[in-house]
Design a protein around this motif. Structure first.
Motif, mmCIF file in Angstrom:
data_model
loop_
_atom_site.group_PDB
_atom_site.id
_atom_site.type_symbol
_atom_site.label_atom_id
_atom_site.label_comp_id
_atom_site.label_asym_id
_atom_site.label_seq_id
_atom_site.Cartn_x
_atom_site.Cartn_y
_atom_site.Cartn_z
ATOM 1 N N UNK A 20 0.672 -0.739 0.124
ATOM 2 C CA UNK A 20 -0.341 0.004 0.129
ATOM 3 C C UNK A 20 0.634 1.028 -0.139
ATOM 4 N N UNK A 21 2.306 1.157 0.641
ATOM 5 C CA UNK A 21 2.978 2.824 0.919
ATOM 6 C C UNK A 21 3.395 2.771 -0.670
ATOM 7 N N UNK A 22 3.601 1.470 -0.942
ATOM 8 C CA UNK A 22 4.289 1.911 -2.718
ATOM 9 C C UNK A 22 2.863 2.282 -3.629
ATOM 10 N N UNK A 23 1.852 1.410 -3.016
ATOM 11 C CA UNK A 23 0.688 1.880 -4.540
ATOM 12 C C UNK A 23 0.740 3.653 -4.128
ATOM 13 N N UNK A 24 0.786 4.435 -3.435
ATOM 14 C CA UNK A 24 0.092 5.613 -2.797
ATOM 15 C C UNK A 24 1.397 6.555 -3.178
ATOM 16 N N UNK A 25 2.662 5.645 -3.131
ATOM 17 C CA UNK A 25 4.073 6.771 -3.573
ATOM 18 C C UNK A 25 3.920 6.747 -4.880
ATOM 19 N N UNK A 26 3.346 5.367 -6.020
ATOM 20 C CA UNK A 26 3.513 5.725 -6.834
ATOM 21 C C UNK A 26 2.447 6.301 -7.580
ATOM 22 N N UNK A 27 1.564 6.386 -6.961
ATOM 23 C CA UNK A 27 0.060 7.228 -7.452
ATOM 24 C C UNK A 27 -0.865 6.260 -8.082
ATOM 25 N N UNK A 28 -1.293 5.527 -7.648
ATOM 26 C CA UNK A 28 -1.826 3.605 -8.046
ATOM 27 C C UNK A 28 -0.896 3.227 -9.634
ATOM 28 N N UNK A 29 0.052 3.326 -9.921
ATOM 29 C CA UNK A 29 -0.125 3.111 -11.557
ATOM 30 C C UNK A 29 1.368 2.157 -11.634
ATOM 31 N N UNK A 30 1.528 1.667 -12.703
ATOM 32 C CA UNK A 30 3.665 0.613 -12.938
ATOM 33 C C UNK A 30 2.676 -0.201 -12.638
ATOM 34 N N UNK A 31 3.689 -1.053 -13.486
ATOM 35 C CA UNK A 31 3.409 -2.399 -13.603
ATOM 36 C C UNK A 31 3.186 -3.109 -12.503
ATOM 37 N N UNK A 32 3.849 -3.155 -11.215
ATOM 38 C CA UNK A 32 3.303 -3.969 -9.999
ATOM 39 C C UNK A 32 1.314 -3.792 -9.660
ATOM 40 N N UNK A 33 0.911 -2.634 -10.004
ATOM 41 C CA UNK A 33 -0.370 -1.396 -9.228
ATOM 42 C C UNK A 33 -1.075 -3.028 -10.445
ATOM 43 N N UNK A 34 -0.469 -2.734 -11.898
ATOM 44 C CA UNK A 34 -1.906 -3.430 -12.663
ATOM 45 C C UNK A 34 -1.819 -4.981 -12.605
ATOM 46 N N UNK A 35 -0.150 -5.703 -11.696
ATOM 47 C CA UNK A 35 -0.466 -6.666 -12.154
ATOM 48 C C UNK A 35 -1.540 -6.898 -9.916
ATOM 49 N N UNK A 36 -1.587 -5.952 -9.418
ATOM 50 C CA UNK A 36 -2.273 -6.499 -8.234
ATOM 51 C C UNK A 36 -3.443 -5.973 -9.138
#
Length: 225
Positions: A20-36
């Motif tokens: 969640x910390x990573x997602x919040x810092x990335x603005x809910x973008x990126x390959x890890x968010x897409x997979x999740x």
């Protein structure tokens, strides 16, 4: 809960917190968010579809103070209601749980459990809209011939046309009210995006449901031969 189970639960929450910390810092973008995102929707749809089909979703809504009058729901309608609840539950999960920071490790609830609960909380509104649409749709004059819906020109005698229309009418009558509504609007020239806006769905959901409804229409006459 044993010490090993407690340790596993604590580790699961820790990992969720890092994610969640990573997602919040990335603005809910990126390959890890897409997979999740994909995995979460798939998990939610599986769980919520089972809850709707079994009727357990009504008791779970009641535990949250949202009491609903349970009606019979066909398997196809259960799938559609679950899909809508998951879509709206995800919006709640994303906007309030993640971006709004309502979810935290301190609350002690794993992300997937939090998400399923968000879908359950979204279900009452989805269900009431379904009830309203199903009730109001009875007054609409349906285009209940498969030939009209598919713009098929039947070649043959008038008797053949009558038989073809009767078969189409019987097949159409077996569809759910939501499927009839989708086919009717599509036959009237509405685009998938316009239908999605009218029925509060996604264009992709509209496309998939129209395709399933047409397959059901085609399958019925073949099964009766």
């Amino acid at each position: 809960m044993g010490s090993s189970d407690s340790a596993l639960a604590a580790e699961r929450l820790r990992i969720d917190g890092v994610l969640v910390q990573h997602f919040r810092e990335s603005g809910l973008t990126g390959p890890r968010w897409d997979q999740f995102h994909r995995q979460l929707l798939g998990h939610g749809l599986t769980i919520v579809t089972k809850l709707v089909r079994s009727g357990a979703v009504f008791s779970r809504c009641g535990r949250h103070g949202r009491y609903l009058h349970q009606q019979d729901i066909s398997p196809q309608e259960a799938e559609e209601l679950a899909s809508d609840a998951v879509f709206e539950g995800f919006v709640y999960f994303r906007d309030r749980g993640l971006l709004g920071r309502q979810w935290s490790v301190e609350h002690g609830q794993p992300l997937t459990e939090y998400f399923v609960n968000a879908c359950v909380l979204a279900f009452p509104n989805v269900y009431r809209r379904w009830q309203t649409r199903a009730g109001g749709w009875q007054d609409v004059q349906l285009v209940d011939t498969f030939a009209s819906l598919e713009h098929v020109v039947t070649e043959g005698t008038p008797e053949d046309a009558v038989i073809e229309q009767q078969a189409a009418n019987a097949a159409f009558a077996t569809l759910s009210e939501d499927s009839k509504r989708l086919l009717f609007l599509h036959d009237q020239g509405y685009s998938h995006a316009e239908i999605a806006e009218l029925l509060r769905l996604t264009p992709r959901a509209v496309e998939g449901r129209i395709r399933r409804a047409r397959l059901a229409m085609r399958r019925r006459p073949d099964e009766e031969r």
